[in-house]
Design an enzyme around this catalytic site. Structure first.
Site, PDB file in Angstrom:
ATOM      1  N   ALA A  56       2.980  37.755  24.165  1.00 27.08           N
ATOM      2  CA  ALA A  56       1.952  36.750  24.440  1.00 27.08           C
ATOM      3  C   ALA A  56       0.683  37.034  23.633  1.00 27.08           C
ATOM      4  O   ALA A  56       0.331  38.199  23.428  1.00 27.08           O
ATOM      5  CB  ALA A  56       1.637  36.732  25.928  1.00 27.08           C
ATOM      6  N   PRO A  57       0.011  35.973  23.145  1.00 23.59           N
ATOM      7  CA  PRO A  57       0.274  34.541  23.365  1.00 23.59           C
ATOM      8  C   PRO A  57       1.266  33.913  22.395  1.00 23.59           C
ATOM      9  O   PRO A  57       1.435  32.698  22.402  1.00 23.59           O
ATOM     10  CB  PRO A  57      -1.115  33.922  23.183  1.00 23.59           C
ATOM     11  CG  PRO A  57      -1.766  34.798  22.163  1.00 23.59           C
ATOM     12  CD  PRO A  57      -1.278  36.197  22.461  1.00 23.59           C
TER      13      PRO A  57
ATOM     14  N   LYS B  79       2.371  36.231  16.793  1.00 28.54           N
ATOM     15  CA  LYS B  79       3.257  37.013  15.931  1.00 28.54           C
ATOM     16  C   LYS B  79       4.698  36.508  16.036  1.00 28.54           C
ATOM     17  O   LYS B  79       5.437  36.523  15.054  1.00 28.54           O
ATOM     18  CB  LYS B  79       3.158  38.495  16.290  1.00 28.54           C
ATOM     19  CG  LYS B  79       1.764  39.087  16.057  1.00 28.54           C
ATOM     20  CD  LYS B  79       1.721  40.559  16.455  1.00 28.54           C
ATOM     21  CE  LYS B  79       0.338  41.162  16.221  1.00 28.54           C
ATOM     22  NZ  LYS B  79      -0.667  40.607  17.141  1.00 28.54           N
TER      23      LYS B  79
ATOM     24  N   CYS C  38      -4.251  46.869  18.447  1.00 28.57           N
ATOM     25  CA  CYS C  38      -5.537  46.364  17.942  1.00 28.57           C
ATOM     26  C   CYS C  38      -6.634  47.342  18.372  1.00 28.57           C
ATOM     27  O   CYS C  38      -7.619  46.964  18.999  1.00 28.57           O
ATOM     28  CB  CYS C  38      -5.815  44.944  18.418  1.00 28.57           C
ATOM     29  SG  CYS C  38      -5.724  44.698  20.203  1.00 28.57           S
TER      30      CYS C  38
END
Length: 448
Positions: A267-268, A271, A386
């Protein structure tokens, strides 16, 4: 140029004191551990754009504002009053960046205190603090300059960790976190080349420059409905660093084959969509532990006209979802502190605690170890976060390699640091422009 009156900004008809009340409420909730995204969803639609803009600015200056409040009153007032006072200080400490004239901000902050039951009793205190600040602003700001939390607007532990992890780049990382993020698009190569879509944007007066292999970075952000073909799936909004994942995982593979691919924390669905744009024949299983977030995956794929199997399931519990057939490729975008995307989510720096990175690194290591047996020999697993903290990148991967002798680290970017030249990417002549902080490690399972 700052607006001349509390309601003179375009689209804002509500009095400024109401916007300040809602912003202060969001700041107070952030201090109590609630995300800004959740808070903004509760704000009435008419107020939301203004409250979001003010909240972003306040949270980017909350370190300075808190230090100033400590100069004005060593003992913090009750939480609601403190949040309102710090909101006003964050917005007016630097007149060059103030969204309204400082005297307007002060008057409206005092009015906000008077109009709210939780702060009425402290309205006089707030008024006195802000009037003193107006009189002594230069001296008070100067007194907070030596404070690193005020200077960099991040918690002290965060600053110290960046200094240890990135001794050559920590200042650049902190500076970048204070800048608004650009709007970056991913062009769907099933519909357009990057150049062709760039020409469409240019014809509409929306200049953009190429970034990465599939991206365009707009000179100025616009609502998505203004993007040609957005509803038809011709383009998606995705940071340039996030666009690296699909290309890196799929490099060297014949994109016409029906590879079995697992997107483990999908999600979302950005990718997931990119993987299918590059390899439309792939059999993609997209997982997310949250059923509501799985709906976002479905919505994104529907807009792109793509199909994947989407399951609400815990990637760390394959016994509940795996059919026993090995995957050719696995994308593990693991849960992390999100320390690389603080310019998009300025509340993250104030939500995180010093112990979070180590706790999340354990989860990342467990996911890596759990998913590795599901990968076919010769297959590749792309681990990414990230985050810019090394505990959620290099350290996790090196420990995994020591435990798994059948794993080999292939050329990978490692930590993608904003403002630094990326390494190990598929294409070196087309850099990523302005991008978020990410970590990438491409692991290949050796054939026995």
């Amino acid at each position: 140029m700052t607006p001349s009156s509390p309601s003179s900004q375009p689209g804002l008809s509500a009095p400024l004191w109401r916007l300040l009340q809602a912003t202060a409420s969001a700041v107070q909730a952030t201090r109590q551990g609630q995300s800004l995204t959740a808070q903004l969803e509760r704000v009435p639609q008419a107020l939301r754009p203004g409250v979001q803009a003010l909240s972003f600015q306040v949270l980017r200056q909350l370190g300075r504002a808190t230090a100033l409040r400590e100069q004005l009153a060593a003992k913090a007032p009750p939480p609601a009053a403190d949040a309102l006072l710090c909101t006003a200080l964050a917005l007016c400490w630097n007149d060059a960046d103030a969204p309204y004239p400082i005297h307007t901000l002060v008057n409206q902050a005092v009015e906000a205190a008077r109009q709210q039951r939780q702060t009425q009793a402290q309205s006089g205190f707030i008024n006195a603090c802000l009037r003193r600040f107006m009189r002594e602003r230069v001296a008070l700001v100067a007194s907070t300059d030596p404070n690193p939390v005020a200077q960099w607007n991040h918690p002290r532990w965060w600053i110290e960790r960046l200094q240890a992890d990135h001794p050559d780049h920590w200042q650049a990382l902190l500076h970048m976190a204070q800048q608004p993020a650009p709007m970056t698009l991913r062009v769907n190569r099933q519909h357009h080349t990057v150049g062709a879509y760039q020409a469409q944007l240019q014809a509409l007066g929306l200049p953009a420059k190429p970034v990465g292999q599939d991206g365009l970075q707009l000179s100025q952000a616009v609502p998505v409905h203004q993007l040609p073909g957005f509803a038809q799936g011709h383009v998606s909004v995705q940071d340039a660093a996030a666009q690296v994942s699909a290309r890196l995982l799929m490099q060297g593979l014949d994109t016409q084959k029906p590879w079995r691919i697992l997107d483990a924390c999908a999600a979302p669905g950005g990718k997931t969509g990119h993987l299918l744009e590059l390899c439309p024949q792939a059999q993609v299983l997209a997982l997310d532990v949250d059923a509501q977030r799985c709906e976002r995956i479905h919505q994104n794929l529907d807009r792109l006209g793509l199909k994947a199997q989407v399951k609400a399931a815990d990637a760390g519990q394959p016994g509940t979802w795996w059919d026993g057939q090995a995957f050719d490729a696995i994308l593990l975008d693991a849960p992390c502190t999100a320390s690389g995307i603080v310019r998009r989510h300025p509340d993250v720096r104030w939500l995180r605690r010093p112990t979070d990175s180590a706790q999340l690194a354990k989860i990342q290591a467990q996911l890596l170890q759990t998913l590795w047996p599901l990968l076919a020999e010769g297959g590749k697993l792309l681990y990414c976060t990230c985050s810019v903290f090394k505990a959620e990148g290099d350290e996790t991967v090196q420990a995994f390699l020591r435990r798994n002798t059948n794993a080999a680290l292939r050329p990978s970017p490692g930590h993608l640091i904003p403002g630094q030249t990326p390494k190990g990417l598929v294409v070196e002549d087309n850099q990523l422009g302005e991008h978020d902080g990410f970590y990438y490690a491409l692991l290949e399972k050796r054939r026995v």
